[in-house]
Enzyme design. Structure first.
Site, PDB file in Angstrom:
ATOM      1  N   LEU A  22      52.630  17.878  30.815  1.00  0.00           N
ATOM      2  CA  LEU A  22      53.034  16.878  31.790  1.00  0.00           C
ATOM      3  C   LEU A  22      53.434  15.597  31.074  1.00  0.00           C
ATOM      4  O   LEU A  22      52.841  15.232  30.055  1.00  0.00           O
ATOM      5  CB  LEU A  22      51.890  16.582  32.765  1.00  0.00           C
ATOM      6  CG  LEU A  22      51.284  17.785  33.491  1.00  0.00           C
ATOM      7  CD1 LEU A  22      50.191  17.318  34.450  1.00  0.00           C
ATOM      8  CD2 LEU A  22      52.356  18.561  34.246  1.00  0.00           C
ATOM      9  N   GLU A  23      54.415  14.906  31.617  1.00  0.00           N
ATOM     10  CA  GLU A  23      54.919  13.709  30.949  1.00  0.00           C
ATOM     11  C   GLU A  23      53.849  12.633  30.797  1.00  0.00           C
ATOM     12  O   GLU A  23      53.909  11.802  29.888  1.00  0.00           O
ATOM     13  CB  GLU A  23      56.131  13.142  31.681  1.00  0.00           C
ATOM     14  CG  GLU A  23      55.846  12.646  33.088  1.00  0.00           C
ATOM     15  CD  GLU A  23      57.117  12.221  33.802  1.00  0.00           C
ATOM     16  OE1 GLU A  23      57.276  11.008  34.008  1.00  0.00           O
ATOM     17  OE2 GLU A  23      57.951  13.081  34.149  1.00  0.00           O
TER      18      GLU A  23
END
Length: 546
Positions: A328-329
């Site tokens: 996930l960013e």
């Protein structure tokens, strides 16, 4: 080493001067230094100072569900310019956040740039470099040949430029130097050393602090508690005290929206994956199941918000909860990404990276697939995910979407074919479209380009679109229907509901009927080719035939 000042949020606000550039580390409710931002807003209401601020947010600060974030600053006279990867978003029926009202009423200059590029900009600023040269955003609304990331007509086109290096065109984002960095951690010691043990991610705290400190600016850290000097484990200090000028204590800060504290989010507890509730039987689950069929065991996969966020939970229900490594960013690697308010965090992560480091992986295509949402698709394969005219606050903006899609080897867009009130029945025999949505999402031309389909074809990226009624693939000759749901009429429910002509594959097939049945679907995942290569190499090493 000098002890750091411990201030109230209101006293910390007095450190801000007129015309300052603030940079804020946050991701909606996750890691939001809300108390400090509230203190700045309160000072302005009391004194009409500070004035003319610029605010930079690599990811949104605040949301529409109780954490105000940037809305504390969204006062005419206080805020002159905002540069953000994303903005607070929420339901169309709710009152828009104040920042959106300012943008729409031309009361503030506003830019929407890719989150990863903004993190890289902070690293460039810290090293006294002029900016960031990148392919991210090329051919989209971020490109200066289009909107240049500008969100209204008041905003000048003066940050992103087109440059030619050798024979290639690149986007150049000029550095924005912050005067003050506002970050958040869990614990500060008396010397300002910061640890993040209760946080879902450190986000961009270190890079934002470097950017301000290295340019003579201030760093203000909001924390949950203060420890005695030099009592923190140096291996766990993520931001050293040499960078921190002031600390604001907020013992009640939320871990993320709706979550005061969950140790499984911060990696302090591994909770059984069986504790995760099953995904409700729905059209959205059908789409998530079909998207899951694109994946392989051992892959590294990026995930975006929306229907695609259900895919890890589908895999978990099918006994494959750890078969795929999710990235996930915000920084989580591995585990099972969480839903709703906790999106951006994972239960049982293997690692929690800084966002800037995660974007190095994502921009460099160090993963196999990305699963993302869409608002609109057009005849050229372009996707709009950030802009809904007249309902702009429903969307968050580009976020990390452009960073991720610029190089992702395979992109799976997941969403419904139509929008609006509809009645579509799902059962063991497939779909029954009783009343379709009045608005098609397949339009002749998207309202704004967040993803450029033709550039993706030239780059050799594989792009598919998974909906409840069909699966489509972007091909050089056009968007092509490759699968159709049982119970769906191709002409009436697919071709006639697109506002541009769709092609139909010569080997059109039915979507697997098991997708539409309640209960486990018996999903099997093939092994990722890289995993197979390792198995063969290991066999060769012990004398087995390759």
């Amino acid at each position: 080493m000098k002890k750091v000042e411990i201030l109230t949020a209101r006293a910390a606000a007095d450190l801000i001067e007129d015309g300052d550039v603030l940079t804020v580390s946050s991701s909606s409710g996750l890691g939001c230094p809300d108390s400090v931002l509230q203190g700045i807003g309160e000072r302005f209401r009391q004194t009409q100072s500070p004035r003319g601020l610029t605010s930079v947010h690599p990811i949104a600060a605040g949301d529409m569900y109780g954490i105000k974030g940037i809305d504390h600053l969204a006062q005419p006279g206080l805020l002159t310019r905002v540069v953000a990867g994303s903005y607070p978003s929420g339901p169309s029926s709710a009152e828009p956040p104040a920042i959106w009202s300012m943008i729409e009423n031309e009361q503030v200059e506003a830019y929407n740039f890719p989150s990863g590029t903004l993190f890289q900009m902070h690293r460039a600023v810290a090293a006294h470099q002029p900016g960031v040269l990148t392919k991210v955003g090329e051919g989209t609304f971020i490109d200066p040949r289009d909107r240049g990331g500008r969100m209204n007509e008041t905003t000048p086109a003066d940050i992103v430029e087109l440059h030619t290096v050798g024979s290639e065109e690149w986007l150049f984002f000029r550095s924005i130097v912050p005067d003050v960095a506002i970050i958040r951690a869990t614990t500060a010691d008396e010397y300002g050393n910061l640890t993040f043990e209760d946080e879902g991610s450190p986000l961009g705290a270190l890079d934002l602090a470097y950017a301000a400190h290295n340019n003579g600016g201030l760093v203000i850290a909001q924390v949950k508690r203060v420890a005695s000097g030099r009592s923190l484990d140096p291996q766990k200090v993520r931001v050293p005290g040499i960078l921190v000028d002031a600390v604001v204590l907020d013992p009640d800060q939320m871990q993320t929206t709706g979550t005061r504290y969950d140790p499984a989010i911060s990696g302090q507890l591994r909770r059984p994956l069986a504790d995760l509730p099953p995904v409700a039987y729905s059209l959205e689950k059908v789409m998530a199941r079909r998207a899951a069929q694109e994946l392989a065991e051992g892959e590294t996969v990026n995930l975006g918000f929306g229907v695609s966020a259900l895919v890890p939970h589908v895999l978990n229900e099918e006994g494959h909860g750890t078969a795929v490594s999710w990235v996930l960013e915000q920084g989580a690697v591995g585990g099972v990404p969480l839903l709703d308010f906790a999106f951006g965090c994972s239960q049982n992560p293997d690692a929690i990276m800084q966002s800037a480091d995660q974007f190095t992986l994502l921009q460099g295509a160090g993963f196999s697939h990305t699963l993302l949402s869409f608002l609109e698709i057009d005849a050229r394969g372009n996707v709009n995910v950030h802009h809904l005219p007249r309902r702009r606050h429903v969307t968050a903006g580009v976020g990390g979407f452009a960073d991720i899609t610029a190089a992702a080897p395979e992109i799976v867009f997941v969403g419904s074919f139509t929008a609006g009130r509809r009645q579509i029945e799902v059962g063991a025999d497939g779909l029954g479209i009783v009343e379709d949505g009045p608005h098609t999402k397949l339009v002749p031309e998207v309202a704004a380009v967040t993803f450029n389909g033709q550039l993706a074809l030239r780059r050799g990226q594989r792009v598919i679109y998974v909906t409840e009624r069909c699966v489509m693939e972007l091909r050089p000759e056009g968007i092509t229907v490759t699968e159709i749901a049982p119970g769906v009429d191709l002409d009436r429910d697919v071709l006639a509901r697109s506002a541009f002509p769709l092609l139909v594959s010569d080997d059109l097939r039915l979507m697997d009927t098991v997708l539409f049945r309640d209960g486990a679907m018996g999903l099997t995942l093939p092994r990722h080719p890289a995993h197979e290569r390792l198995v063969r190499r290991a066999g060769a090493a012990d004398g087995s035939p390759r």
